[in-house]
Design a protein around this motif. Structure first.
Motif, mmCIF file in Angstrom:
data_model
loop_
_atom_site.group_PDB
_atom_site.id
_atom_site.type_symbol
_atom_site.label_atom_id
_atom_site.label_comp_id
_atom_site.label_asym_id
_atom_site.label_seq_id
_atom_site.Cartn_x
_atom_site.Cartn_y
_atom_site.Cartn_z
ATOM 1 N N GLN A 1 0.732 -1.072 -0.253
ATOM 2 C CA GLN A 1 0.032 0.219 -0.008
ATOM 3 C C GLN A 1 0.779 1.139 0.149
ATOM 4 O OE1 GLN A 1 -1.813 -0.890 3.601
ATOM 5 N NE2 GLN A 1 -2.822 -2.756 3.010
ATOM 6 N N LEU A 2 0.937 1.910 -1.091
ATOM 7 C CA LEU A 2 1.668 3.263 -1.234
ATOM 8 C C LEU A 2 1.185 4.296 -0.470
ATOM 9 C CD1 LEU A 2 3.092 2.753 -4.836
ATOM 10 C CD2 LEU A 2 4.182 1.896 -2.859
ATOM 11 N N THR A 3 1.816 5.240 0.243
ATOM 12 C CA THR A 3 1.297 6.502 0.638
ATOM 13 C C THR A 3 1.387 7.352 -0.485
ATOM 14 O OG1 THR A 3 3.406 7.210 1.192
ATOM 15 C CG2 THR A 3 2.167 6.150 2.811
ATOM 16 N N ALA B 1 3.729 6.771 -3.793
ATOM 17 C CA ALA B 1 3.002 6.903 -5.329
ATOM 18 C C ALA B 1 3.873 8.119 -5.987
ATOM 19 C CB ALA B 1 1.589 7.395 -5.315
ATOM 20 N N ALA B 2 4.551 9.045 -5.521
ATOM 21 C CA ALA B 2 5.164 10.041 -6.219
ATOM 22 C C ALA B 2 6.657 9.542 -6.219
ATOM 23 C CB ALA B 2 4.927 11.388 -5.549
ATOM 24 N N SER B 3 7.072 8.388 -5.612
ATOM 25 C CA SER B 3 8.516 7.982 -5.789
ATOM 26 C C SER B 3 8.858 6.845 -6.693
ATOM 27 C CB SER B 3 8.948 7.580 -4.258
ATOM 28 O OG SER B 3 8.387 6.225 -4.132
ATOM 29 N N ALA C 1 6.513 2.088 -9.526
ATOM 30 C CA ALA C 1 6.696 1.199 -10.223
ATOM 31 C C ALA C 1 6.123 -0.197 -9.643
ATOM 32 C CB ALA C 1 8.053 0.890 -10.598
ATOM 33 N N LEU C 2 6.076 -0.319 -8.422
ATOM 34 C CA LEU C 2 5.469 -1.757 -7.634
ATOM 35 C C LEU C 2 3.995 -1.563 -7.255
ATOM 36 C CD1 LEU C 2 8.543 -1.834 -5.275
ATOM 37 C CD2 LEU C 2 8.117 -2.999 -7.397
ATOM 38 N N ARG C 3 3.344 -0.393 -7.662
ATOM 39 C CA ARG C 3 1.799 -0.238 -7.460
ATOM 40 C C ARG C 3 1.296 -1.462 -8.128
ATOM 41 N NH1 ARG C 3 -0.109 4.961 -8.617
ATOM 42 N NH2 ARG C 3 -0.374 5.415 -6.292
ATOM 43 N N GLY C 4 0.480 -2.299 -7.486
ATOM 44 C CA GLY C 4 -0.341 -3.308 -7.973
ATOM 45 C C GLY C 4 0.531 -4.492 -8.277
ATOM 46 N N ALA C 5 1.643 -4.525 -8.136
ATOM 47 C CA ALA C 5 2.643 -5.704 -8.410
ATOM 48 C C ALA C 5 3.081 -6.389 -7.029
ATOM 49 C CB ALA C 5 3.991 -5.189 -9.065
ATOM 50 N N PRO C 6 3.353 -7.638 -7.303
ATOM 51 C CA PRO C 6 3.651 -8.505 -6.193
ATOM 52 C C PRO C 6 5.194 -8.363 -5.864
ATOM 53 C CG PRO C 6 3.652 -9.807 -8.063
ATOM 54 C CD PRO C 6 3.304 -8.320 -8.292
ATOM 55 N N VAL C 7 5.434 -8.338 -4.522
ATOM 56 C CA VAL C 7 6.892 -8.221 -4.156
ATOM 57 C C VAL C 7 7.042 -9.405 -2.912
ATOM 58 C CG1 VAL C 7 7.078 -5.649 -4.405
ATOM 59 C CG2 VAL C 7 6.483 -6.792 -2.079
ATOM 60 N N LEU C 8 8.273 -9.724 -2.714
ATOM 61 C CA LEU C 8 8.538 -10.906 -1.683
ATOM 62 C C LEU C 8 8.417 -10.359 -0.448
ATOM 63 C CD1 LEU C 8 8.835 -13.857 -0.934
ATOM 64 C CD2 LEU C 8 11.281 -13.329 -1.616
ATOM 65 N N HIS C 9 7.571 -10.603 0.492
ATOM 66 C CA HIS C 9 7.779 -10.096 1.872
ATOM 67 C C HIS C 9 8.627 -11.493 2.701
ATOM 68 C CE1 HIS C 9 5.094 -6.759 1.517
ATOM 69 N NE2 HIS C 9 4.411 -7.589 0.660
ATOM 70 N N TRP C 10 9.474 -11.297 3.557
ATOM 71 C CA TRP C 10 10.117 -12.308 4.189
ATOM 72 C C TRP C 10 10.986 -11.711 5.468
ATOM 73 C CZ3 TRP C 10 10.796 -17.059 1.663
ATOM 74 C CH2 TRP C 10 11.269 -18.128 2.570
ATOM 75 N N HIS C 11 10.138 -11.245 6.485
ATOM 76 C CA HIS C 11 10.665 -10.672 7.570
ATOM 77 C C HIS C 11 9.654 -10.948 8.718
ATOM 78 C CE1 HIS C 11 8.093 -7.866 5.384
ATOM 79 N NE2 HIS C 11 7.674 -7.561 6.646
ATOM 80 N N GLY C 12 10.279 -10.827 9.925
ATOM 81 C CA GLY C 12 9.317 -10.903 11.252
ATOM 82 C C GLY C 12 9.770 -9.756 12.147
ATOM 83 N N PHE D 1 13.975 -0.427 -9.564
ATOM 84 C CA PHE D 1 15.518 0.073 -9.199
ATOM 85 C C PHE D 1 15.824 0.869 -10.335
ATOM 86 C CE2 PHE D 1 15.512 -4.013 -6.566
ATOM 87 C CZ PHE D 1 15.976 -3.420 -5.348
ATOM 88 N N ARG D 2 15.489 0.822 -11.533
ATOM 89 C CA ARG D 2 16.011 1.657 -12.585
ATOM 90 C C ARG D 2 15.537 3.216 -12.490
ATOM 91 N NH1 ARG D 2 15.441 -1.512 -16.323
ATOM 92 N NH2 ARG D 2 13.417 -1.646 -16.354
ATOM 93 N N ARG D 3 14.279 3.253 -12.078
ATOM 94 C CA ARG D 3 13.720 4.552 -11.455
ATOM 95 C C ARG D 3 14.661 5.231 -10.286
ATOM 96 N NH1 ARG D 3 7.266 4.798 -11.729
ATOM 97 N NH2 ARG D 3 6.895 3.657 -13.932
ATOM 98 N N TRP D 4 14.891 4.383 -9.243
ATOM 99 C CA TRP D 4 15.407 4.784 -8.164
ATOM 100 C C TRP D 4 16.880 5.028 -8.513
ATOM 101 C CZ3 TRP D 4 19.136 1.921 -4.830
ATOM 102 C CH2 TRP D 4 19.482 2.701 -3.766
ATOM 103 N N LEU D 5 17.765 4.242 -9.382
ATOM 104 C CA LEU D 5 19.168 4.684 -9.609
ATOM 105 C C LEU D 5 19.150 5.750 -10.534
ATOM 106 C CD1 LEU D 5 20.346 0.996 -9.559
ATOM 107 C CD2 LEU D 5 20.871 2.682 -7.994
ATOM 108 N N THR D 6 18.286 5.899 -11.528
ATOM 109 C CA THR D 6 18.221 7.122 -12.128
ATOM 110 C C THR D 6 18.020 8.451 -11.389
ATOM 111 O OG1 THR D 6 17.450 5.942 -14.139
ATOM 112 C CG2 THR D 6 16.984 8.384 -14.039
#
Length: 139
Positions: free
Chosen positions: A23-25, A29-31, A35-46, A129-134
């Protein structure tokens, strides 16, 4: 990163392991996270963390309210794994078999989600990652 910036890090209310969305704030959404809006990511943390002073929250989930934050130019902290390669999921499943069993998680479902969602996750992660590194290199 949260701890280095003066925030507390501690056990979360539950382990969050598996493929899911964010859920993007408004700031998220302006960051590059857009690019991850609506896409799955891997969650792996406690664990989870408090938001550091002067940091901007970018993303959350129902289980873990602090998933990503920005602390300054180029300083981006992620709780999830946008870099995860679903083709290497079996390594995660084998390496963390005891953790998964202790948490009562369905390994077969995580494996199937990797097959079903992996290509979407990879494309979105690469775009992120492309957007962030750019932004880092043009700032």
């Amino acid at each position: 990163m949260a701890q280095a910036l003066g925030a507390a890090v501690y056990a979360g209310k539950a382990k969050e392991i598996g493929w899911g969305g964010l859920q993007l704030t408004e700031a998220g959404a302006a960051s590059p996270l857009a690019a991850l809006r609506g896409a799955p990511v891997l969650h792996w943390h406690g664990d989870t963390f408090d938001l550091p002073p002067a940091a901007t929250l970018l993303a959350s989930t129902d289980i873990t309210p602090h998933q990503a934050f920005q602390a300054g130019a180029g300083q981006l902290a992620l709780q999830f794994h946008a870099e995860a390669d679903a083709a290497r999921m079996e390594h995660w499943l084998m390496g963390y078999a005891c953790e998964l069993a202790a948490a009562g998680l369905d390994v077969a479902a995580i494996r199937q989600d990797a097959r079903d969602l992996g290509s979407r996750a990879a494309a979105a992660g690469q775009d992120f990652f492309r957007r962030w590194l750019t932004g880092v290199f043009t700032a």
